[in-house]
Every structure is written in structure tokens, then in C-alpha cells.
Design an enzyme around this catalytic site. Structure first.
Site, PDB file in Angstrom:
ATOM      1  N   THR A 226      19.077  44.145  19.752  1.00 41.17           N
ATOM      2  CA  THR A 226      19.554  43.743  18.306  1.00 41.17           C
ATOM      3  C   THR A 226      20.563  42.783  18.118  1.00 41.17           C
ATOM      4  OG1 THR A 226      18.936  45.954  17.771  1.00 41.17           O
ATOM      5  CG2 THR A 226      20.308  44.919  16.194  1.00 41.17           C
TER       6      THR A 226
ATOM      7  N   ASN B  99      36.494  25.763  35.850  1.00 37.00           N
ATOM      8  CA  ASN B  99      37.614  26.686  35.181  1.00 37.00           C
ATOM      9  C   ASN B  99      38.970  26.505  35.604  1.00 37.00           C
ATOM     10  OD1 ASN B  99      35.484  28.135  36.920  1.00 37.00           O
ATOM     11  ND2 ASN B  99      36.738  29.730  37.023  1.00 37.00           N
TER      12      ASN B  99
ATOM     13  N   GLY C 295      31.351  32.438  23.932  1.00 37.81           N
ATOM     14  CA  GLY C 295      32.056  32.624  22.889  1.00 37.81           C
ATOM     15  C   GLY C 295      33.494  32.519  22.768  1.00 37.81           C
TER      16      GLY C 295
ATOM     17  N   CYS D 132      38.964  35.824  37.148  1.00 37.33           N
ATOM     18  CA  CYS D 132      38.108  36.807  37.967  1.00 37.33           C
ATOM     19  C   CYS D 132      38.524  37.041  39.222  1.00 37.33           C
ATOM     20  CB  CYS D 132      36.723  36.333  37.817  1.00 37.33           C
ATOM     21  SG  CYS D 132      36.326  36.211  36.254  1.00 37.33           S
TER      22      CYS D 132
ATOM     23  N   GLY E 227      28.773  34.327  28.900  1.00 36.80           N
ATOM     24  CA  GLY E 227      28.512  33.283  29.944  1.00 36.80           C
ATOM     25  C   GLY E 227      27.729  33.855  31.056  1.00 36.80           C
TER      26      GLY E 227
HETATM   27  N1  PLP Z   1      31.456  30.212  33.994  1.00 38.13           N
HETATM   28  C1  PLP Z   1      32.523  29.588  33.848  1.00 38.13           C
HETATM   29  C2  PLP Z   1      33.011  28.391  34.390  1.00 38.13           C
HETATM   30  C3  PLP Z   1      33.636  30.478  33.376  1.00 38.13           C
HETATM   31  O1  PLP Z   1      34.733  29.859  33.348  1.00 38.13           O
HETATM   32  C4  PLP Z   1      33.278  31.899  32.784  1.00 38.13           C
HETATM   33  C5  PLP Z   1      34.435  32.605  32.518  1.00 38.13           C
HETATM   34  O2  PLP Z   1      35.664  32.745  32.984  1.00 38.13           O
HETATM   35  C6  PLP Z   1      31.923  32.255  33.038  1.00 38.13           C
HETATM   36  C7  PLP Z   1      31.147  31.423  33.521  1.00 38.13           C
HETATM   37  C8  PLP Z   1      31.662  33.674  32.531  1.00 38.13           C
HETATM   38  O3  PLP Z   1      31.624  33.798  31.209  1.00 38.13           O
HETATM   39  P1  PLP Z   1      31.714  35.167  30.442  1.00 38.13           P
HETATM   40  O4  PLP Z   1      33.165  35.641  30.477  1.00 38.13           O
HETATM   41  O5  PLP Z   1      31.417  35.172  29.072  1.00 38.13           O
HETATM   42  O6  PLP Z   1      30.785  36.089  31.010  1.00 38.13           O
END
Ligand code: PLP
Length: 393
Positions: free
Chosen positions: A236, A150, A199, A324, A71
Site C-alpha cells: 500500500t 555522499n 525523499g 552510515c 534509497g
Molecule cells: N545512496 C546514497 C549516495 C546515500 O547517501 C544514501 C543515504 O545516505 C543512500 C543511498 C541510502 O538512502 P536511504 O537512507 O533512503 O536508504
């Protein structure tokens, strides 16, 4: 001890069907999909199928799907692409509650001479669309707003926001990492230029993401290299993960409605029982416009970290703030943006469920949590005296 896992907004377990679909592509069918030989060609067929499956979940066409690594990469690509393809524009509109994948990049871009407007939210985490409209200018290169938060699960009015950007001819990106697979999304009906998904939030593995790029939208690649993804993302293809994501997308499309009713039922029982049995508790965020799996609850006068540690002794996994931001003792930027008082924000816990949670697990948490809060509060001078804690400056 099997964990009682209620941290699905941090990451989900890979669905058994997904794992099964992926396994042959590590050892038996390991060909490179770009190879001329049929050994690689058969893998390419499965990559195509996965692209179709992801497109179907989003109401997109397969050519609009670009596989990425996560993401974060999709988010970064969307914003950087908009700036590169509109070099005359120097303004970005986003919100104060975005994930660090957007916020950190925007903070960096602000040091590079870009102007960033971070829209505020109200006490329930909601966006003010009039304020948003006023923030759009002829210098705005891109709007990036998350579909669902989130930490709180609050859902932004993305359809309306995208429409308003389109009226001004401004590129619109949404970070739908938490929304995809949890709420229906039909990009055939909403004109969004770019959308990010990941994913590992929908029972596919970590390390695979998607950037949806609307046909005809201006684009400038972030990862340059081979001709993969029609030259829009070199490298790839991560074939097992792509194939797994395809299966996860198909499962989500088939089961979303039923599963989310079940998950919402579990979430509501957990939440309502906590509110009824533990005093000085409050749900953070708009309870109506919210993901069905997420509950962010504040326990006044206790530290979220303390609750997490004590729950961990019983194998209960949840989160204080987002994955995070945990590890830092600052209340999360999301709760601060909502103006949640310090005494409440510090003791916030996010429970995020999935279809793999059970009624028994809800019973278990409901049984273990009240004594944990009692213990922590018995050690809190503020709880004992009812003294006011200094609000954050
Ligand atoms: N955006 C949101 C709203 C998320 O909750 C997250 C991951 O917690 C991300 C982006 C980042 O995704 P990734 O962990 O696949 O980099």
C-alpha cells in the site's frame, strides 16, 4: 539549544510546505488510494500529482516513477532486477566509493557467484573513464555508479558513463540519492535505465524513495504483492510521504538554481575561512565537480570523532565519514579509495549545508572550530613532535 545543523547529506529537515501538504493525509484523507470509493479515489489523485511532480524534476514521464520505501530499496531493486532479467550475465560494474546500499549488496552477490568490478578513483575521487570502458564486458549485467558522492560531494560524469554502457547494450543504474534536488537532472536528454532517489535528502520525510525505470527497460520486481505501482512494487502506498515528496520535488525544481547559489556561497565561505585560519587542513575531493552544499575537510593529526564531540557541545552537527560509517574508527572507504593519508583521513569532517543554514551559523562555526582543533592538537603527540604516524598497511 537549536542545533547548527550542517549534516544535510545524512538527512534534511522536512520543508514546512512539505509537512503542511502531508498532514491531511494522516487523519482526514486517510483512504487507501486503491479503494473503489471516492474517499480513496481523491487520495489516488494526489498520488498521481506527486508522481507528476517527481517526474518533472527528473525530466521523466510519470509512468517511469516507482515509489519505494527509501534509497536503499531503490538501489537494491535496480541491481537485483538487472540480474534477474539477464540471468545469463554474471558481472556487475560499480565503484569503490559507492554508498553501502550498493556496496553491501554487491559484496553479498560476490558470495553468490557474481563477479563484481569496483572501479578505483583517483586522489580527487574522480573516475577514469578509460578504465571504466575496459571493465565493460559482454557478461556485464549492470553498471551502477553514483551520481554524486555522499561523503565528498564529488560528481561522477554520469552522462558519459551512461552513454558508454548504452553503446555496449548494458543496463545503467545511477544512485542519485545525493544529486537529486542539488544539481539539475534531465533524463529526457540522458539515456539512463534506472535511477534511485531518496525523499529525506531533499526535504521530504524519511521512508520514501523512488526508482526511476526507463520506459521499455527490462525489469523484475523486488517487492511482489498487490498491483500497486503497476505491479512493479507491491505494498500500500505511503500516501502522506508520497504527497510530501511530490511537493519537495516541485520546490526543488523551482528553487534549485537560486538556492544552490546561496548554499554554495555559504559553503565556500565556511571552507575558505577554515583553510585560511587553521593550518594543516585540506579539502578532500575534486573542488570543481562537486555538489554545491558539501565540504569534506581533513584536519591533520586529529581524530574526526574528537572534533565531532567538541562541536556537539556547541550544538554544531556535522559528520565524520558518512552517517552510515560513523561510529567505526576506520577511516571511510571513500577516503581510503582516494588514497588520502591516514593522518588526514582520520581527521576528516563533512559539512553538508542546506538552504536553512544562515550566515550567522557560518560565523559561529568559523569562531568555534579553530580553538577546538588547537585543543585537540595540543593533546596529540604527533602534532607536538611532528612525528610521522604509521600509514595504513
Ligand atoms: N545512496 C546514497 C549516495 C546515500 O547517501 C544514501 C543515504 O545516505 C543512500 C543511498 C541510502 O538512502 P536511504 O537512507 O533512503 O536508504
Amino acid at each position: 539549544m537549536k542545533p547548527v545543523y550542517m549534516d544535510n547529506n545524512a538527512t534534511t529537515s522536512v520543508a514546512p510546505e512539505v509537512l503542511e501538504a502531508m498532514l491531511p493525509y494522516f487523519h482526514e484523507l486517510y483512504g487507501n488510494p486503491s479503494s473503489m470509493h471516492s474517499f480513496g479515489g481523491q487520495v489516488m489523485k494526489q498520488v498521481r500529482r506527486a508522481r507528476d511532480q517527481v517526474a518533472a524534476l527528473l525530466g521523466a514521464s510519470p509512468e517511469e516513477i516507482i515509489f519505494t520505501s527509501c534509497g536503499t530499496e531503490s538501489d537494491n531493486t535496480a541491481i537485483r532486477s538487472a540480474l534477474l532479467s539477464h540471468p545469463d550475465k554474471r558481472h556487475i560494474v560499480t565503484s569503490r566509493v559507492e554508498h553501502p546500499a550498493i556496496r553491501a549488496l554487491c559484496a553479498h552477490l560476490a558470495t553468490q557467484g557474481y563477479r563484481v568490478t569496483e572501479l578505483p578513483v583517483d586522489a580527487e575521487g574522480k573516475l577514469d573513464l578509460d578504465q571504466y570502458r575496459r571493465a565493460l564486458t559482454s557478461d556485464t549485467a549492470i553498471v551502477s555508479l553514483m551520481w554524486a558522492n555522499n561523503e565528498t560531494g564529488v560528481i561522477f560524469p554520469i552522462e558519459k558513463a551512461a552513454e558508454m554502457a548504452r553503446e555496449r547494450n548494458i543496463l545503467f543504474h545511477t544512485d542519485a540519492v545525493q544529486a537529486v534536488g542539488k544539481i539539475p537532472i534531465d533524463l529526457a536528454k540522458i539515456r539512463i535505465d534506472m535511477l534511485s532517489l531518496s525523499g529525506h535528502k531533499l526535504h521530504a520525510p524519511k521512508g520514501i524513495g523512488v526508482l526511476y525505470l526507463r520506459k521499455g527497460a527490462k525489469y523484475s520486481p523486488f517487492m511482489m504483492g498487490g498491483h500497486q505501482e503497476r505491479g512493479r512494487r507491491g505494498g500500500t502506498e505511503a500516501t502522506p510521504s508520497i504527497i510530501g515528496l511530490g511537493v519537495a520535488a516541485e520546490l526543488a525544481q523551482k528553487k534549485m538554481e537560486v538556492e544552490n547559489t546561496v548554499v554554495k556561497g555559504l559553503r565556500d565561505r565556511l571552507e575558505n575561512t577554515i583553510l585560511a585560519t587553521i593550518p594543516n587542513t585540506k579539502v578532500n575531493g575534486d573542488r570543481l565537480h562537486r555538489l554545491p552544499n558539501t565540504s569534506n575537510i581533513s584536519f591533520e593529526f586529529v581524530e574526526g570523532e574528537g572534533i565531532l564531540l567538541m562541536m556537539d557541545e556547541f550544538g554544531i552537527c556535522a559528520s565524520s565519514g558518512s552517517a552510515c560509517t560513523s561510529g567505526s574508527l576506520q577511516p571511510s572507504h571513500v577516503l581510503r579509495a582516494m588514497g588520502i593519508p591516514f593522518t588526514m583521513a582520520h581527521g576528516s569532517i563533512r559539512f553538508s549545508l542546506s538552504i536553512y543554514n544562515t550566515e550567522e551559523e557560518i560565523d559561529f562555526v568559523i569562531e568555534k572550530l579553530p580553538p577546538i582543533i588547537d585543543t585537540l592538537r595540543s593533546m596529540s603527540p604527533y602534532w607536538k613532535t611532528g612525528a610521522k604516524v604509521c600509514e595504513e598497511a
